[in-house]
Design an enzyme around this catalytic site. Structure first.
Site, PDB file in Angstrom:
ATOM      1  N   THR A 106       0.848  -1.202   0.000  1.00 19.50           N
ATOM      2  CA  THR A 106       0.000   0.000   0.000  1.00 19.50           C
ATOM      3  C   THR A 106       0.881   1.248   0.000  1.00 19.50           C
ATOM      4  O   THR A 106       1.885   1.297   0.718  1.00 19.50           O
ATOM      5  CB  THR A 106      -0.892  -0.001   1.262  1.00 19.50           C
ATOM      6  OG1 THR A 106      -1.640  -1.205   1.285  1.00 19.50           O
ATOM      7  CG2 THR A 106      -1.816   1.208   1.276  1.00 19.50           C
TER       8      THR A 106
ATOM      9  N   GLN B 202     -28.052  -5.546   0.571  1.00 14.22           N
ATOM     10  CA  GLN B 202     -29.334  -6.257   0.563  1.00 14.22           C
ATOM     11  C   GLN B 202     -30.499  -5.281   0.755  1.00 14.22           C
ATOM     12  O   GLN B 202     -31.507  -5.354   0.052  1.00 14.22           O
ATOM     13  CB  GLN B 202     -29.335  -7.328   1.672  1.00 14.22           C
ATOM     14  CG  GLN B 202     -30.465  -8.325   1.564  1.00 14.22           C
ATOM     15  CD  GLN B 202     -30.330  -9.220   0.329  1.00 14.22           C
ATOM     16  OE1 GLN B 202     -29.237  -9.332  -0.242  1.00 14.22           O
ATOM     17  NE2 GLN B 202     -31.428  -9.800  -0.107  1.00 14.22           N
TER      18      GLN B 202
ATOM     19  N   GLY C 237     -31.559  -3.989  -5.822  1.00 13.97           N
ATOM     20  CA  GLY C 237     -30.719  -3.885  -7.030  1.00 13.97           C
ATOM     21  C   GLY C 237     -29.904  -2.609  -7.072  1.00 13.97           C
ATOM     22  O   GLY C 237     -28.802  -2.586  -7.652  1.00 13.97           O
TER      23      GLY C 237
ATOM     24  N   GLU D 146      -2.887  -7.184   7.208  1.00 14.78           N
ATOM     25  CA  GLU D 146      -2.409  -7.007   8.595  1.00 14.78           C
ATOM     26  C   GLU D 146      -2.809  -8.196   9.476  1.00 14.78           C
ATOM     27  O   GLU D 146      -3.222  -8.040  10.618  1.00 14.78           O
ATOM     28  CB  GLU D 146      -2.887  -5.669   9.160  1.00 14.78           C
ATOM     29  CG  GLU D 146      -2.346  -4.516   8.332  1.00 14.78           C
ATOM     30  CD  GLU D 146      -2.251  -3.204   9.062  1.00 14.78           C
ATOM     31  OE1 GLU D 146      -2.104  -3.216  10.293  1.00 14.78           O
ATOM     32  OE2 GLU D 146      -2.299  -2.182   8.371  1.00 14.78           O
TER      33      GLU D 146
HETATM   34  C1  FAD Z   1      -4.992  -4.433  -0.850  1.00 21.30           C
HETATM   35  C2  FAD Z   1      -3.880  -5.027  -0.054  1.00 21.30           C
HETATM   36  C3  FAD Z   1      -2.977  -4.182   0.585  1.00 21.30           C
HETATM   37  C4  FAD Z   1      -1.926  -4.717   1.308  1.00 21.30           C
HETATM   38  N1  FAD Z   1      -1.007  -3.866   1.877  1.00 21.30           N
HETATM   39  C5  FAD Z   1       0.134  -4.386   2.415  1.00 21.30           C
HETATM   40  C6  FAD Z   1       1.195  -3.515   2.851  1.00 21.30           C
HETATM   41  O1  FAD Z   1       1.091  -2.277   2.809  1.00 21.30           O
HETATM   42  N2  FAD Z   1       2.337  -4.082   3.316  1.00 21.30           N
HETATM   43  C7  FAD Z   1       2.513  -5.430   3.394  1.00 21.30           C
HETATM   44  O2  FAD Z   1       3.573  -5.872   3.798  1.00 21.30           O
HETATM   45  N3  FAD Z   1       1.516  -6.279   2.994  1.00 21.30           N
HETATM   46  C8  FAD Z   1       0.349  -5.792   2.506  1.00 21.30           C
HETATM   47  N4  FAD Z   1      -0.651  -6.631   2.079  1.00 21.30           N
HETATM   48  C9  FAD Z   1      -0.447  -8.070   2.159  1.00 21.30           C
HETATM   49  C10 FAD Z   1      -1.297  -8.750   3.225  1.00 21.30           C
HETATM   50  O3  FAD Z   1      -0.867  -8.388   4.505  1.00 21.30           O
HETATM   51  C11 FAD Z   1      -1.237 -10.248   2.956  1.00 21.30           C
HETATM   52  O4  FAD Z   1      -2.003 -10.479   1.787  1.00 21.30           O
HETATM   53  C12 FAD Z   1      -1.763 -11.057   4.130  1.00 21.30           C
HETATM   54  O5  FAD Z   1      -0.833 -11.001   5.181  1.00 21.30           O
HETATM   55  C13 FAD Z   1      -2.022 -12.521   3.778  1.00 21.30           C
HETATM   56  O6  FAD Z   1      -0.921 -13.091   3.134  1.00 21.30           O
HETATM   57  P1  FAD Z   1      -1.124 -13.891   1.749  1.00 21.30           P
HETATM   58  O7  FAD Z   1      -1.929 -13.019   0.854  1.00 21.30           O
HETATM   59  O8  FAD Z   1       0.199 -14.344   1.290  1.00 21.30           O
HETATM   60  O9  FAD Z   1      -2.051 -15.121   2.126  1.00 21.30           O
HETATM   61  P2  FAD Z   1      -1.567 -16.565   2.778  1.00 21.30           P
HETATM   62  O10 FAD Z   1      -0.678 -16.319   3.945  1.00 21.30           O
HETATM   63  O11 FAD Z   1      -1.049 -17.380   1.645  1.00 21.30           O
HETATM   64  O12 FAD Z   1      -2.952 -17.109   3.269  1.00 21.30           O
HETATM   65  C14 FAD Z   1      -3.897 -17.752   2.429  1.00 21.30           C
HETATM   66  C15 FAD Z   1      -5.000 -18.342   3.314  1.00 21.30           C
HETATM   67  O13 FAD Z   1      -4.428 -19.332   4.192  1.00 21.30           O
HETATM   68  C16 FAD Z   1      -4.749 -19.022   5.533  1.00 21.30           C
HETATM   69  N5  FAD Z   1      -3.651 -19.400   6.422  1.00 21.30           N
HETATM   70  C17 FAD Z   1      -2.329 -19.126   6.309  1.00 21.30           C
HETATM   71  N6  FAD Z   1      -1.646 -19.628   7.350  1.00 21.30           N
HETATM   72  C18 FAD Z   1      -2.554 -20.204   8.164  1.00 21.30           C
HETATM   73  C19 FAD Z   1      -2.491 -20.891   9.409  1.00 21.30           C
HETATM   74  N7  FAD Z   1      -1.331 -21.070  10.068  1.00 21.30           N
HETATM   75  N8  FAD Z   1      -3.642 -21.401   9.933  1.00 21.30           N
HETATM   76  C20 FAD Z   1      -4.845 -21.196   9.292  1.00 21.30           C
HETATM   77  N9  FAD Z   1      -4.975 -20.558   8.121  1.00 21.30           N
HETATM   78  C21 FAD Z   1      -3.834 -20.074   7.576  1.00 21.30           C
HETATM   79  C22 FAD Z   1      -4.955 -17.502   5.545  1.00 21.30           C
HETATM   80  O14 FAD Z   1      -5.732 -17.094   6.671  1.00 21.30           O
HETATM   81  C23 FAD Z   1      -5.662 -17.308   4.220  1.00 21.30           C
HETATM   82  O15 FAD Z   1      -7.023 -17.602   4.365  1.00 21.30           O
HETATM   83  C24 FAD Z   1      -1.774  -6.119   1.407  1.00 21.30           C
HETATM   84  C25 FAD Z   1      -2.704  -6.957   0.783  1.00 21.30           C
HETATM   85  C26 FAD Z   1      -3.740  -6.440   0.060  1.00 21.30           C
HETATM   86  C27 FAD Z   1      -4.696  -7.370  -0.612  1.00 21.30           C
END
Ligand code: FAD
Length: 382
Positions: A158, A334, A338, A361
């Site tokens: 971000t 909801q 529409g 986060e």
């Molecule tokens: C719009 C946007 C802005 C963002 N901004 C920032 C930013 O400014 N800085 C930054 O550093 N990051 C940022 N992020 C990244 C964000 O923090 C990550 O997407 C988030 O931490 C999840 O990581 P991942 O997407 O790799 O999902 P994964 O870690 O791959 O998770 C995928 C799924 O598996 C689940 N999962 C993973 N591990 C476990 C576990 N141990 N037990 C149960 N379930 C689990 C998760 O809950 C999720 O449902 C941003 C993301 C988005 C979409």
């Protein structure tokens, strides 16, 4: 529900409400459609002091307590969460971390530009292969005399396109104790960024991939001790979760208010839809979600203000407020029928913007594991 806010907190709330109505509301849809906000809004945010909320006045900040900070984020979030998020990152994730971990020279160098909008900040932790498990990150920093050389890639960052400084976490050794934090000026040779388009929500906000190809950073820009980067990151996220929760209260409140107004004015079967019990059920459930999300968020803010430990409370607030924001925004669509599905009304955007809140986060699953670890004394992460 209302805490008894003091005069200063009320002033912050009023100022933010007026600001959002004047500077954001007229442009929200246009920025959302264009997938970009007008950069002049950074100047307006700086002028009103919101880019430096809670940060020291000597560096251009706007001293305020954490409750006032949450009030501002709620007001901005109730109109445009994309802009709310710019502050959450600049202040909540980076500014406060610089105050907690930075030395006076680092604060004097970076905070003024973050507060006046000339050099806003981004927080670069996530990588393509490292999200929920930040300890697995692979970007490296190797020592070269008095400097460090960074190589690697970050994603989903971000503010990544507009940022003048990035708080970057890189591997300087093995394991959880092998990560170090650096303040990296984004004009450093070898630093590149690419915008990520096509987001479901927060579309006006810039989200970027960052690339580090031999980026040289002086040791003076290392934030915290070598090997303490994960502690820096986790402390930042702990504070940041309160910002996200406050923004979620804003989304939920904005969606609820829109649905309430619409339910009173829309008639079907010869009566306002607000008179139907099933619509009232939606509104009642929404009101409960808004109030409880605000309560848990303000609890964290006042605990921070008293200097108390908040790890569990910030996870509870982030988890509850983010799930509540999605539920409320979904119900608001909801109630609109529409009309909720087109962006002439704000509720569809509230739902799209809310959707990321249970993801970033720390996902809802991660928050539950943090809470579960506290309750049971057993960590599900290891
Ligand atoms: C719009 C946007 C802005 C963002 N901004 C920032 C930013 O400014 N800085 C930054 O550093 N990051 C940022 N992020 C990244 C964000 O923090 C990550 O997407 C988030 O931490 C999840 O990581 P991942 O997407 O790799 O999902 P994964 O870690 O791959 O998770 C995928 C799924 O598996 C689940 N999962 C993973 N591990 C476990 C576990 N141990 N037990 C149960 N379930 C689990 C998760 O809950 C999720 O449902 C941003 C993301 C988005 C979409």
């Amino acid at each position: 529900m209302d805490l008894s806010l003091d005069e200063t907190q009320e002033l912050f709330r009023r100022t933010a409400r007026d600001f959002a109505a004047r500077e954001l509301a007229p442009h929200v849809r246009e920025w959302d459609r264009a997938e970009a906000y007008d950069p002049d809004v950074l100047r307006s945010l700086a002028e009103v002091g919101f880019l430096g909320l809670t940060l020291p006045a000597e560096y251009g900040g706007t001293p305020s307590d954490q409750v006032a900070y949450c009030l501002v984020l709620e007001e901005l979030g109730a109109v445009d969460s994309a802009i709310r998020g710019v502050i959450s990152v600049n202040v909540g994730l980076v500014g406060k971390t610089l105050v907690a971990w930075g030395d006076p020279d680092q604060q004097a160098e970076f905070l003024p530009g973050m507060c006046d909008g000339s050099r806003i900040a981004c927080f670069a932790l996530t990588e393509p292969g490292s999200g929920s498990d930040p300890a697995s990150l692979r970007t490296t920093a190797r020592r070269d005399g008095g400097d460090w050389i960074l190589d690697g890639q970050k994603t989903f960052i971000t503010n990544g396109i507009r940022a003048g400084v990035a708080l970057v976490f890189a591997r300087t050794g093995e394991g959880r104790r092998g990560i170090t934090a650096f303040l990296v000026p984004t004009d450093a040779p070898g630093f590149e960024r690419r915008k990520i388009d096509g987001k479901l929500g927060l579309r006006a906000q810039d989200t970027a991939e960052l690339f580090f190809d031999g980026v040289r950073v002086p040791d003076a820009y290392r934030l915290g001790e070598v090997g303490r980067g994960l502690a820096v990151a986790l402390s930042a996220l702990n504070r940041g979760r309160m910002s996200v929760a406050a923004g979620c209260v804003g989304i939920a409140r904005g969606a609820f208010e829109a649905a309430l107004a619409y339910a009173k004015e829309r008639t079907q079967f010869g009566r306002p839809i607000a008179s139907f019990q099933l619509v009232q059920e939606h509104l009642a459930e929404m009101a409960v979600d808004v109030e409880t999300a605000r309560l848990v968020t303000w609890r964290v803010a006042s605990m921070f203000d008293r200097g108390e430990e908040v790890t569990i409370e910030s996870s509870i607030a982030k988890y509850h407020a983010s799930e509540a924001a999605i539920r409320v925004a979904d119900r608001a669509v909801q109630v609109h029928g529409g009309y909720g599905y087109i962006d002439e009304y704000p509720v569809g955007k509230f739902l799209r913007d809310a959707r990321v809140m249970t993801l970033y986060e720390g996902t809802s699953e991660i928050q539950k594991l943090i809470i579960g670890r506290h309750l049971t004394g057993v960590s599900a992460f290891t």
